[in-house]
Motif scaffolding. Structure first.
Motif, PDB file in Angstrom:
ATOM      1  N   ALA A  71     -17.890 -38.238  17.920  1.00  0.00           N
ATOM      2  CA  ALA A  71     -18.425 -38.415  16.267  1.00  0.00           C
ATOM      3  C   ALA A  71     -19.440 -39.203  16.297  1.00  0.00           C
ATOM      4  CB  ALA A  71     -17.014 -38.650  15.632  1.00  0.00           C
ATOM      5  N   ARG A  72     -19.652 -40.535  17.034  1.00  0.00           N
ATOM      6  CA  ARG A  72     -20.528 -41.405  16.981  1.00  0.00           C
ATOM      7  C   ARG A  72     -22.111 -40.889  17.205  1.00  0.00           C
ATOM      8  NH1 ARG A  72     -16.499 -44.459  19.875  1.00  0.00           N
ATOM      9  NH2 ARG A  72     -15.062 -45.495  18.552  1.00  0.00           N
ATOM     10  N   GLN A  74     -25.258 -39.331  16.547  1.00  0.00           N
ATOM     11  CA  GLN A  74     -25.925 -39.089  15.540  1.00  0.00           C
ATOM     12  C   GLN A  74     -27.250 -38.473  15.876  1.00  0.00           C
ATOM     13  OE1 GLN A  74     -24.420 -39.045  12.210  1.00  0.00           O
ATOM     14  NE2 GLN A  74     -22.587 -39.750  13.248  1.00  0.00           N
ATOM     15  N   HIS A  75     -27.535 -37.405  15.658  1.00  0.00           N
ATOM     16  CA  HIS A  75     -29.069 -36.792  16.137  1.00  0.00           C
ATOM     17  C   HIS A  75     -29.167 -35.521  15.397  1.00  0.00           C
ATOM     18  CE1 HIS A  75     -32.072 -34.852  18.703  1.00  0.00           C
ATOM     19  NE2 HIS A  75     -32.067 -36.207  18.978  1.00  0.00           N
ATOM     20  N   GLY A  80     -22.789 -33.008  13.937  1.00  0.00           N
ATOM     21  CA  GLY A  80     -22.023 -34.072  13.698  1.00  0.00           C
ATOM     22  C   GLY A  80     -20.453 -33.609  13.579  1.00  0.00           C
ATOM     23  N   HIS A  82     -17.114 -34.621  11.175  1.00  0.00           N
ATOM     24  CA  HIS A  82     -16.761 -35.467   9.919  1.00  0.00           C
ATOM     25  C   HIS A  82     -15.620 -36.295  10.090  1.00  0.00           C
ATOM     26  CE1 HIS A  82     -19.858 -33.546   7.979  1.00  0.00           C
ATOM     27  NE2 HIS A  82     -19.677 -32.256   7.537  1.00  0.00           N
ATOM     28  N   MET A  96     -16.302 -30.343  10.970  1.00  0.00           N
ATOM     29  CA  MET A  96     -17.832 -30.451  11.399  1.00  0.00           C
ATOM     30  C   MET A  96     -18.413 -29.569  10.368  1.00  0.00           C
ATOM     31  SD  MET A  96     -18.020 -28.386  14.860  1.00  0.00           S
ATOM     32  CE  MET A  96     -16.942 -26.822  14.975  1.00  0.00           C
TER      33      MET A  96
END
Length: 665
Positions: A71-72, A74-75, A80, A82, A96
């Motif tokens: 979850a970390r 971020q691209h 991602g 939620h 997600m």
């Protein structure tokens, strides 16, 4: 008992803060629901793990920990996460974004090179971002590439992803996890994987986008996995041939032969476009010659998750033991490779075969299946040019193993003919490089092979004629350059090629008729600085050349440290850069260099010694694929790399230090 996969509205899991609407997908480990996150009034995709996928609390806790790690990420090209939690029944889930534009398997991009390249670049960026943070996806496939409303591809379902240093399997029985249609050989064999496994899967995906079919087609998951382990890399149609080098690298059987990172693979992708030039547009790709196989594979693909297929799991449990043997190097015995579980051949004092033992099958062992695995390996190794090296991982070893299992099988007979032709080609090519020693090594193996198959000598006679023609052409070239010394050296080292004394006398007469190079006219004496010796011929030793020496002498590999984060200990067998066996040998000590020079001299291949620093300065050498591997003085107490003196331990191997020798003229 109701199956969650077919749950009605009343049977759907209860998830706090969410209202589940309907099932939108199934997987081997989970069910995906369209849900509404009540607090924000937005649609989400909610993935709930099946009870059998995570049966105990330890596995559920581990899943939640991994999900929070993912979850970390971020691209812009990674879907991602939620929220991570549990249903009221205690089943782990995560939510997600809901992406209603479908996935890559629903799009026909065949022949659309610009679009395929753009998608690959986006996915490579996403993988590079994840890899540098220690996360390996391990299930890159068409169904896991989703599209947002702007048709932007996003990589989804890191649900079986692996953080570096964690357990590579989610099953306790040693089974591989992932989809076999895209699975790299090491993952299919249940071995640990690293980021290069994702690059292999992305290579499969790229092939599928370009051609409209998978590179390997099979009617069941086990056969599909075996094809990834054994079958050669297929060839693209002519209109896409500029892509072949990219796929040859990405789909390499060994991880170390693939691009080292997603960034490296992106650079290779850029080269594809440069090679194509104006031809990099939409092209018509011929239909598959095996439409039925492609159709079967297409229908099968969504069902190829091993964690969900009990039959696959059972088959793999029974197959791991011999699949590992497909790539395991056979033991060696008196110069002839021994197959595990089979008696060794009887040999004479010179290592020649006196009699081949009959292969017998142990209870439950399928001799034909094992032989087929060796045949597949040998064919791939011939295609890769790995005929005699590296030791225990070459076509000769694999052919010998298959021969001793079932020498009369049609596939083994065909392989025998193919290997003979490859050895003949290699011997001829080596002689064309004036490498008489290398040519002789290939010739002797070809002669041994012909004897093993009961040849009447006619094939060897024809090979001698080819080598005689190659030798004559090489002598013509040297004589045309008026290089009498090199011609004499070549003629002396190639006496084994012909038994015709008249032919050899004719060659010797031609060489002798060439006048020696005129001496330099007497000039007024000029002081020559001691630091500027006369130029000498300096040669770089390749890994193929060093392999012949190591195999002939049994010399052990030097200590050279670890290969890096994703590899084991480095040695001369694994170091050498992308040029592989054709590139410079590395990870060798000063003693190795001196021993190799002595061995060359003993083989009648001229006089060799280590160069001095002055000789190196007098004759600068350009780096070869980044390698400059030189001894700085005669005893190699110091070394020169990239043109600079370095104080290195002469008893230690280094990945950027190899062997260059002075060859006496």
């Amino acid at each position: 008992m109701n199956d969650a996969r077919h749950a009605t509205r009343d049977e759907m899991p209860q998830v706090a803060g969410h209202r589940l609407l309907r099932v939108i997908g199934h997987g081997g480990m989970s069910t995906v629901y369209l849900a509404e996150q009540v607090s924000l009034g937005r649609k989400v995709a909610l993935k709930v793990m099946l009870p059998e996928a995570l049966a105990d609390e330890v596995s559920r806790s581990r899943f939640e920990h991994e999900a929070r790690t993912i979850a970390r990420l971020q691209h812009p090209h990674i879907v991602g996460i939620h929220e991570v939690g549990r249903t009221e029944d205690g089943l782990p889930f995560y939510s997600m974004p809901h992406l209603p534009r479908g996935h890559l398997a629903q799009r026909d991009l065949r022949g659309d090179q610009p679009r395929v390249a753009a998608i690959l670049r986006d996915l490579l960026d996403a993988l590079d971002y994840a890899h540098v943070r220690g996360v390996v996806h391990r299930d890159v496939k068409a169904e896991n590439v989703l599209f947002d409303e702007n048709e932007r591809p996003l990589l989804a379902d890191f649900g079986i992803a692996l953080r570096r240093g964690g357990n590579p399997r989610l099953t306790s029985a040693g089974l591989a996890v992932g989809s076999t249609a895209y699975m790299p050989p090491e993952q299919a064999r249940g071995l640990e994987v690293d980021r290069r496994a994702d690059l292999y899967s992305l290579g499969v995906l790229g092939w599928e986008m370009l051609t409209g079919r998978l590179p390997y087609c099979a009617s069941d998951a086990l056969t599909m996995a075996l094809k990834h382990v054994q079958d050669p890399i297929p060839r693209l149609p002519g209109v896409l041939r500029h892509w072949q080098p990219l796929f040859d690298a990405a789909l390499a059987k060994r991880p170390e032969d693939r691009p080292a990172s997603a960034q490296d693979m992106r650079e290779a992708l850029d080269q594809v476009e440069r090679r194509a030039g104006r031809g990099f547009g939409r092209v018509e790709v011929p239909a598959s010659t095996d439409a039925s196989s492609s159709a079967r594979a297409s229908r099968l693909r969504p069902r190829l998750a091993l964690a969900a297929a009990a039959t696959i799991g059972i088959a793999f449990v029974g197959a791991w033991w011999w699949m590992a043997r497909v790539t395991a190097p056979p033991a060696r015995n008196a110069g002839i490779d021994a197959v595990p579980g089979l008696p060794a051949p009887a040999t004479d004092a010179a290592g020649g075969v006196l009699a081949m033992p009959e292969a017998t099958a142990s209870p439950g062992q399928s001799v034909s299946a094992e032989g087929a695995a060796y045949v597949a390996n040998a064919n791939q190794q011939i295609a890769d040019g790995r005929l005699l090296s590296p030791a225990n991982a070459n076509a000769w070893d694999s052919w010998d193993a298959a021969w001793r299992i079932n020498a009369t099988h049609a596939d083994v007979q065909l392989l025998t003919a193919r290997l003979f032709d490859a050895l003949a080609e290699a011997a001829t090519a080596a002689l064309g490089r004036a490498d008489a020693g290398g040519a002789r090594a290939f010739f002797e193996r070809a002669r041994q092979l012909d004897a093993r198959r009961g040849g009447d000598g006619s094939a060897i006679a024809l090979l001698r004629k080819r080598l005689e023609a190659a030798l004559a052409a090489q002598l013509d070239r040297l004589l045309g350059k008026r290089d009498r010394a090199a011609a004499e050296a070549l003629l002396a080292s190639s006496a084994w090629i012909t038994d015709d004394p008249a032919r050899r006398r004719a060659w010797q007469a031609r060489v002798a008729a060439l006048p020696a190079k005129p001496t330099t006219p007497v000039m007024p004496a000029v002081a020559v600085p001691a630091s500027a010796p006369a130029p000498v011929e300096i040669v770089t030793v390749t890994r193929t050349e060093y392999a012949r020496f190591a195999e002939a002498t049994g010399r052990a590999a030097a200590e050279c440290g670890r290969a890096g984060l994703f590899g084991g200990k480095r040695s001369w067998r694994t170091a050498g850069g992308r040029r592989g066996d054709a590139g410079p040998v590395a990870c060798v000590t000063a003693a190795d260099a001196q021993a190799y020079a002595n061995w060359l001299d003993a083989q009648g291949m001229g006089r060799h010694r280590l160069p001095s620093a002055g000789e190196l300065r007098a004759q600068p050498l350009q780096p070869i694929a980044g390698w400059t591997t030189l001894c700085a003085d005669a005893d190699c107490a110091r070394r020169m790399a990239s043109g600079k003196l370095r104080a290195l331990d002469a008893a230690q191997g280094y990945p950027d230090v190899g062997i260059r020798l002075v060859r006496a003229r």
